[in-house]
Design a protein around this motif. Structure first.
Motif, short mmCIF file in Angstrom:
data_model
loop_
_atom_site.label_atom_id
_atom_site.label_comp_id
_atom_site.label_asym_id
_atom_site.label_seq_id
_atom_site.Cartn_x
_atom_site.Cartn_y
_atom_site.Cartn_z
N PHE A 247 9.56 0.95 0.61
CA PHE A 247 10.24 1.55 -0.59
C PHE A 247 10.03 3.12 -0.67
N GLU A 248 11.03 3.64 -0.50
CA GLU A 248 11.04 5.40 -0.31
C GLU A 248 12.57 5.79 -0.82
N GLU A 249 12.38 7.03 -1.75
CA GLU A 249 13.40 7.81 -1.96
C GLU A 249 13.72 8.92 -1.11
N TRP A 250 14.96 8.90 -0.65
CA TRP A 250 15.36 10.19 0.04
C TRP A 250 15.48 11.31 -0.81
N MET A 251 14.89 12.55 -0.09
CA MET A 251 14.86 13.73 -0.60
C MET A 251 15.55 14.68 0.07
N ASP A 252 16.35 15.49 -0.28
CA ASP A 252 17.09 16.67 0.50
C ASP A 252 16.04 17.74 0.77
N PRO A 253 15.94 17.64 2.35
CA PRO A 253 14.82 18.49 2.99
C PRO A 253 15.02 20.08 2.28
N ALA A 254 16.21 20.38 1.77
CA ALA A 254 16.62 21.81 1.31
C ALA A 254 15.69 21.91 0.19
N GLU B 117 14.79 -1.55 -1.66
CA GLU B 117 14.08 -0.43 -1.20
C GLU B 117 14.64 0.97 -1.10
N ARG B 118 16.12 1.23 -1.28
CA ARG B 118 16.55 2.30 -1.19
C ARG B 118 16.22 3.25 -2.04
N GLU B 119 16.10 3.16 -3.32
CA GLU B 119 15.73 4.11 -4.48
C GLU B 119 15.14 3.35 -5.75
N PRO B 120 14.34 3.97 -6.51
CA PRO B 120 13.69 3.34 -7.71
C PRO B 120 14.83 3.21 -8.67
N VAL B 121 14.58 2.01 -9.57
CA VAL B 121 15.84 1.77 -10.69
C VAL B 121 15.45 2.48 -11.78
N LYS B 122 14.19 3.26 -12.00
CA LYS B 122 14.29 4.32 -12.94
C LYS B 122 13.24 5.11 -12.53
N THR B 123 13.46 6.55 -12.89
CA THR B 123 12.52 7.72 -12.41
C THR B 123 12.15 8.37 -13.61
N THR C 224 5.46 20.30 -1.83
CA THR C 224 6.07 18.83 -1.88
C THR C 224 5.31 17.83 -1.36
N GLU C 225 4.64 17.93 -0.46
CA GLU C 225 3.92 16.95 0.32
C GLU C 225 2.86 16.59 -0.90
N ILE C 226 2.26 17.49 -1.38
CA ILE C 226 1.05 17.11 -2.58
C ILE C 226 1.66 16.42 -3.53
N THR C 227 2.73 16.99 -4.22
CA THR C 227 3.20 16.27 -5.50
C THR C 227 3.99 14.98 -5.19
N SER C 228 4.22 14.64 -3.92
CA SER C 228 4.85 13.42 -3.74
C SER C 228 3.81 12.34 -3.22
N SER C 229 2.76 12.79 -3.05
CA SER C 229 1.78 11.67 -2.68
C SER C 229 1.47 10.53 -4.03
N TYR D 7 0.76 -1.13 -0.14
CA TYR D 7 0.08 0.08 0.03
C TYR D 7 0.81 1.29 -0.01
N SER D 8 0.27 2.23 -0.74
CA SER D 8 1.07 3.47 -0.56
C SER D 8 0.42 4.62 0.00
N SER D 9 1.14 5.57 0.32
CA SER D 9 0.87 6.70 1.32
C SER D 9 0.92 8.13 0.41
N SER D 10 0.40 8.91 1.20
CA SER D 10 0.46 10.39 0.88
C SER D 10 1.88 10.98 0.88
N LYS D 11 2.82 10.28 1.77
CA LYS D 11 3.99 10.87 1.94
C LYS D 11 4.90 10.25 0.88
N GLY D 12 4.51 9.48 -0.07
CA GLY D 12 5.36 9.02 -0.89
C GLY D 12 6.06 7.83 -0.80
N THR D 13 5.72 7.07 0.18
CA THR D 13 6.15 5.77 0.43
C THR D 13 5.31 4.47 0.15
#
Length: 472
Positions: A271-278, A318-324, A284-289, A246-252
């Motif tokens: 499965f979640e891709e790390w994103m620089d808080p900067a 799990e660390r990062e997608p194989v393709k974006t 961001t919260e809307i588009t990553s959902s 299942y997926s979430s609105s946080k992008g996980t």
């Protein structure tokens, strides 16, 4: 029937062509809201296709074997859901069909699940014979009184076949199990159970039991003010009946195993891709959902779609997608505008091809994109843009290749390659050629689509029209 293993050819080498369109081709301004298609789904054979609309109707199409290529014809239509009113909460429950899922066929009848925000129904669709009385005691036309009839003249009525119709009857109604809006249903590979997910809970059902479900995920906090995310989509693993994600609105994306715990809040993989808080912004919260997640048919890959990107994950990494794949990169500087017109909240779907190598998703201006061999690390990163609107009819009539994007000028082909970036593949989106933001029609959004399980044919919902494109 073509097996998925036989789909070894590349989509990029096969020209995609407009095949047919169902629905009223009139102006979008004259379309009734109830006629807007809200879900599309091929069955497991690909011989049948189902659509649901905002008016609560389900329409089924069947493969037209008398035609070459990929063409369908109308099969039947029925009213699946009606508008209701929850008097306890003073809420109106829309009749809109959120999802349709086919159950695997076991006999001559078809079974499918359909759901609106609150209630799931199991429908049986079958061929029904209509019989009429062709001969009886009064068949001679003389209305004789009973006293004139004798035993020798009495005969049993004879029934003869009059016609055959396609009937649809609700076999089960699964109600009162969700407080929040249902966003997903998924039939398990065991053929006996299915899951339904709303914003905060996921329930497990037995197809044969309508009045009882088992809660397997519950993320509702004790204090709703502490709520930080909601469930956006859920799906069973295609072969392992104990696994679901299942997926979430946080992008996980969380992969859970029902064998580990009765309540699967503690996931086995995330499965979640790390994103620089900067790099975070107000949007961001809307588009990553994540709006949609799908397993490939072999269960090796996971496909996720958010507003800006499509991501392909390997279930073992799990660390990062194989393709974006960047879909709306050119909207990044105009997110404030998409927020004001509510386009940023559009929930786009994404699907795998039957062989699990290619992916497809939608965008604006009635455009949808196919990425051939997207799961192949050594692929040439091609993007095919097609348009599900009137241009498809014109292209078919005039012989113009329909694998050209609707926003291309001069009839050039839109199959193109892109340069790698951000650890994935940054595809130049069709809107890169659009210098004027105002030329994008956000009302013409391709949200719902489905890929034939055994061949390169796709079904696209464009407002109230159903388009079929194919390489056949």
């Amino acid at each position: 029937m073509i097996d998925t293993e036989d789909l070894s050819h590349s989509d990029a080498n096969q020209p995609w062509k407009f095949s047919q369109c169902f629905g009223d081709k009139g102006d979008i301004e004259n379309i009734t809201e109830a006629d807007v298609i809200s879900t599309v789904e091929f069955d497991h054979t690909g011989d049948y296709l189902a659509t649901g609309d905002k008016g609560g109707r389900v329409v089924l199409f069947e493969r037209n074997e008398s035609k070459k290529g990929c063409e369908y014809r109308f099969h039947t239509e029925f009213q699946s859901h009606d508008a209701e009113f929850d008097y306890l909460k003073s809420l109106e429950i829309e009749e809109k069909i959120n999802k349709i899922k086919w159950c695997k066929r076991q006999n001559q009848a078809h079974f499918l699940l359909s759901t609106n925000d609150k209630t799931i129904k199991l429908w049986k669709v079958y061929e029904k014979s209509l019989k009429v009385v062709s001969e009886n005691n009064l068949s001679d036309g003389l209305q004789r009184p009973p006293s004139l009839l004798n035993m020798s003249s009495l005969k049993l009525p004879r029934m003869t076949l009059h016609d055959k119709i396609i009937a649809a009857t609700p076999r089960r109604i699964y109600a009162n199990a969700h407080t929040y809006h249902i966003n997903s249903i998924s039939v398990n590979s065991d053929g006996e159970t299915y899951l339904s997910a709303d914003d905060l809970r996921i329930n497990l059902w037995n197809l044969g039991i309508a009045d009882q479900s088992f809660n397997i995920v519950d993320i509702k906090p004790a204090n709703m003010e502490e709520l930080t995310e909601v469930i956006t989509a859920a799906e069973f693993h295609p072969t392992s009946c104990n696994l679901f994600m299942y997926s979430s609105s946080k992008g996980t994306i969380k992969l859970a195993d029902m064998r580990e715990n009765a309540l699967c809040d503690s996931h086995s993989k995330q499965f979640e891709e790390w994103m620089d808080p900067a790099q975070h912004s107000f949007f961001t919260e809307i588009t990553s959902s994540i709006s949609d997640v799908r397993f490939s048919n072999d269960g090796r890959y996971i496909l996720s779609r958010d507003y800006m990107t499509v991501k392909i994950w390997d279930v073992n990494m799990e660390r990062e997608p194989v393709k974006t794949i960047n879909i709306h990169e050119q909207l990044r500087e105009r997110l404030c505008d998409t927020y004001e017109n509510d386009a940023i909240f559009d929930k786009f779907e994404a699907v795998f091809s039957g062989d699990g190598k290619s992916v497809m998703t939608g965008s604006y201006n009635n455009n949808f994109m196919i990425y051939p061999n997207a799961t192949d690390a050594g692929s040439d990163d091609t993007e095919i843009v097609l348009q599900a609107d009137k241009s498809a009819f014109k292209a078919k009539k005039t012989g113009v290749p329909t694998s050209m994007g609707g926003l291309m000028k001069g009839g050039k082909d839109t199959s193109r390659s892109s340069s790698p970036a951000r650890g994935g593949v940054a595809h130049n989106n069709f809107m890169k050629r659009e210098s004027d933001f105002d030329s994008i029609d956000f009302k013409k959004n391709i949200l719902h689509l489905s890929w034939h399980p055994h061949e390169n044919s796709v079904a696209i919902a464009a407002t109230n029209n159903l388009f079929v494109f194919s390489t056949l």
